[in-house]
Design an enzyme around this catalytic site. Structure first.
Site, PDB file in Angstrom:
ATOM      1  CG  HIS A  54     -17.860 -29.394  35.699  1.00 42.75           C
ATOM      2  ND1 HIS A  54     -16.572 -29.012  36.283  1.00 42.75           N
ATOM      3  CD2 HIS A  54     -17.678 -29.508  34.375  1.00 42.75           C
ATOM      4  CE1 HIS A  54     -15.730 -28.475  35.345  1.00 42.75           C
ATOM      5  NE2 HIS A  54     -16.492 -28.673  34.135  1.00 42.75           N
ATOM      6  CE1 TYR A  90     -17.448 -28.971  42.207  1.00 41.06           C
ATOM      7  CE2 TYR A  90     -16.602 -28.095  44.172  1.00 41.06           C
ATOM      8  CZ  TYR A  90     -17.065 -28.945  43.643  1.00 41.06           C
ATOM      9  OH  TYR A  90     -17.030 -30.391  44.225  1.00 41.06           O
TER      10      TYR A  90
END
Ligand code: NDP
Length: 300
Positions: free
Chosen positions: A64, A128
Site C-alpha cells: 500500500h 505508511y
C-alpha cells in the site's frame, strides 16, 4: 530455482519481471488480470498460492504505497504492508524458501543531517511508515531466510512519477514551487531490481548474507534539486519548457501541507549493502537521465 513474484505490475514489480527472469522459472502474480492472482488483502489466498507454487524464492514488490491515503485507512495499510508480508514470511519459513521484501526510509523520523544506517533507531511519522516497519518486524520474527531492502524516492519509466509531473508542469506554467527541505536520493526501480537479482545469486551461495540492507542511488538532493535537474535536462534537449530557470522556487515543507508527515532527512547509508555484496551504486542523476531518455526520447 522457482521464483514467486508478488506485485508484478508496480514500478518495481515490472522491473523485477525482467531482472529475475534469468534466475529461474518465474511465476509473476498481479492483483488482477491474466495469470496468477495475489491479493495482499486476502491472506488465505496468499498462503494458498505459495503452497501451490512451492517456490524457493518469494519476492514481494506489492504494498500500500499511497502515503497520504494510508492516513485515513490505517487498517488497510496494516493488512497490506504488515500482515501480508508476515503471511508470506511464515509460508517461506515453512517451505524453507527465501523471502525478498522492500521497505522504506519512512520508517525513520527524518531528524538530523546524517545518512542513517540499518542500526539507527526507527521512528516513523506516518501510518505508511509505521505499517512498513511492522512489516519488517513480521518478516524478521518469522525466522525465514530473508532480504529486507529499504529504499527511497522510487521512480520508473513506467507509470506516473515526480519527474514526469514536474516536466508537465514546467511546460504549462510560468512558475513552480517545490519543496527543498526534504533530502534523499531518487532511486530507479531498474537499479533496485538489478541489485535484487545480484543479491539473490550471492545469497544462494552465502546464506549468512541474509538480513536488512539500505539500497539507494548515490548522492543526495531535495525535491527542488530533483525538479531543477529534470527541467534543465528537458530544456537542454529542446523539449517544451515554459518555466524560466529562476522561476522554480524552493519552498519549505510547511508551505505544502499533506495529510501524512514526511521525513526531512531521507538519506540512507548504503555501506553495508555495498560491502556485503561487492556493489557500486551509481549517482542518482545517472538513472534519472536514463529514465528521461526512455520516456521522452533524445529530444530535438
Ligand atoms: P507501486 O505503487 O508502483 O506498486 C505497488 C504494487 O502493489 C502495485 O502493483 C499495486 O497494484 C500492488 N498492490 C496494492 N495493493 C495490493 C493488494 N491488495 N494485493 C496485491 N497487490 C497490491 O510501488 P513501488 O513499486 O514504487 O514500491 C515497491 C516497494 O518499494 C514497496 O514495498 C514500497 O513500500 C517500497 N518503497 C517505495 C517507494 C516509492 O517512492 N514508491 C519508496 C520507498 C520504498 P495496483 O497497481 O493494482 O494498485
Amino acid at each position: 530455482m522457482k521464483i514467486l513474484l508478488i506485485g508484478r505490475d508496480g514500478q518495481l514489480g515490472w522491473e523485477l519481471q525482467r531482472a529475475l527472469a534469468p534466475l529461474g522459472e518465474l511465476v509473476a502474480a498481479g492483483r488482477r488480470g491474466d495469470g496468477p492472482v495475489a491479493d495482499l488483502a486476502r491472506p488465505d489466498s496468499l498462503a494458498a498460492l505459495v503452497r501451490q507454487v512451492q517456490p524457493e524464492l518469494i519476492v514481494n514488490a506489492a504494498a500500500h504505497t499511497a502515503v497520504d491515503r494510508a492516513e485515513t485507512e490505517p487498517a488497510v495499510a496494516q493488512a497490506l504492508n504488515a500482515d501480508a508480508p508476515g503471511v508470506l514470511a511464515r509460508e517461506a519459513a515453512a517451505l524453507g524458501a527465501t523471502l525478498v521484501h522492500y521497505s522504506t526510509d519512512y520508517v525513520f523520523d527524518g531528524s538530523g543531517q546524517e545518512a542513517r544506517d540499518e542500526d539507527a533507531p526507527t521512528g516513523p511519522l506516518s501510518v505508511y511508515g509505521r505499517t512498513k516497519l511492522a512489516g519488517e518486524q513480521q518478516v524478521q520474527a518469522s525466522g525465514c531466510r530473508h532480504l529486507i531492502l529499504r529504499t527511497s524516492w522510487v521512480y520508473a519509466a513506467r507509470g506516473g512519477n515526480f519527474a514526469r509531473t514536474m516536466l508537465r508542469l514546467a511546460a504549462e506554467r510560468d512558475g513552480l514551487r517545490v519543496i527543498d527541505d526534504q533530502v534523499g536520493a531518487p532511486t530507479g526501480a531498474e537499479l533496485i531490481a538489478d541489485v535484487t537479482a545480484h543479491a539473490v545469486r550471492r545469497l544462494q551461495r552465502e546464506p549468512a548474507l541474509a538480513g536488512l540492507y539500505h539500497l539507494a542511488a548515490a548522492g543526495q538532493t531535495s525535491w527542488h534539486g530533483y525538479a531543477c535537474h529534470v527541467i534543465e535536462w528537458a530544456r537542454a534537449r529542446g523539449h517544451p519548457v515554459r518555466v524560466a530557470a529562476d522561476a522554480v522556487r524552493p519552498i519549505p515543507t510547511r508551505d505544502y501541507p499533506t495529510p501524512a508527515a514526511r521525513p526531512l532527512n531521507s538519506r540512507l547509508d548504503t555501506r553495508r549493502l555495498r560491502d556485503a555484496f561487492g556493489l557500486h551504486l551509481p549517482p542518482w542523476q545517472q538513472g534519472v537521465d536514463r529514465m528521461l531518455d526512455e520516456v521522452l526520447g533524445p529530444g530535438a
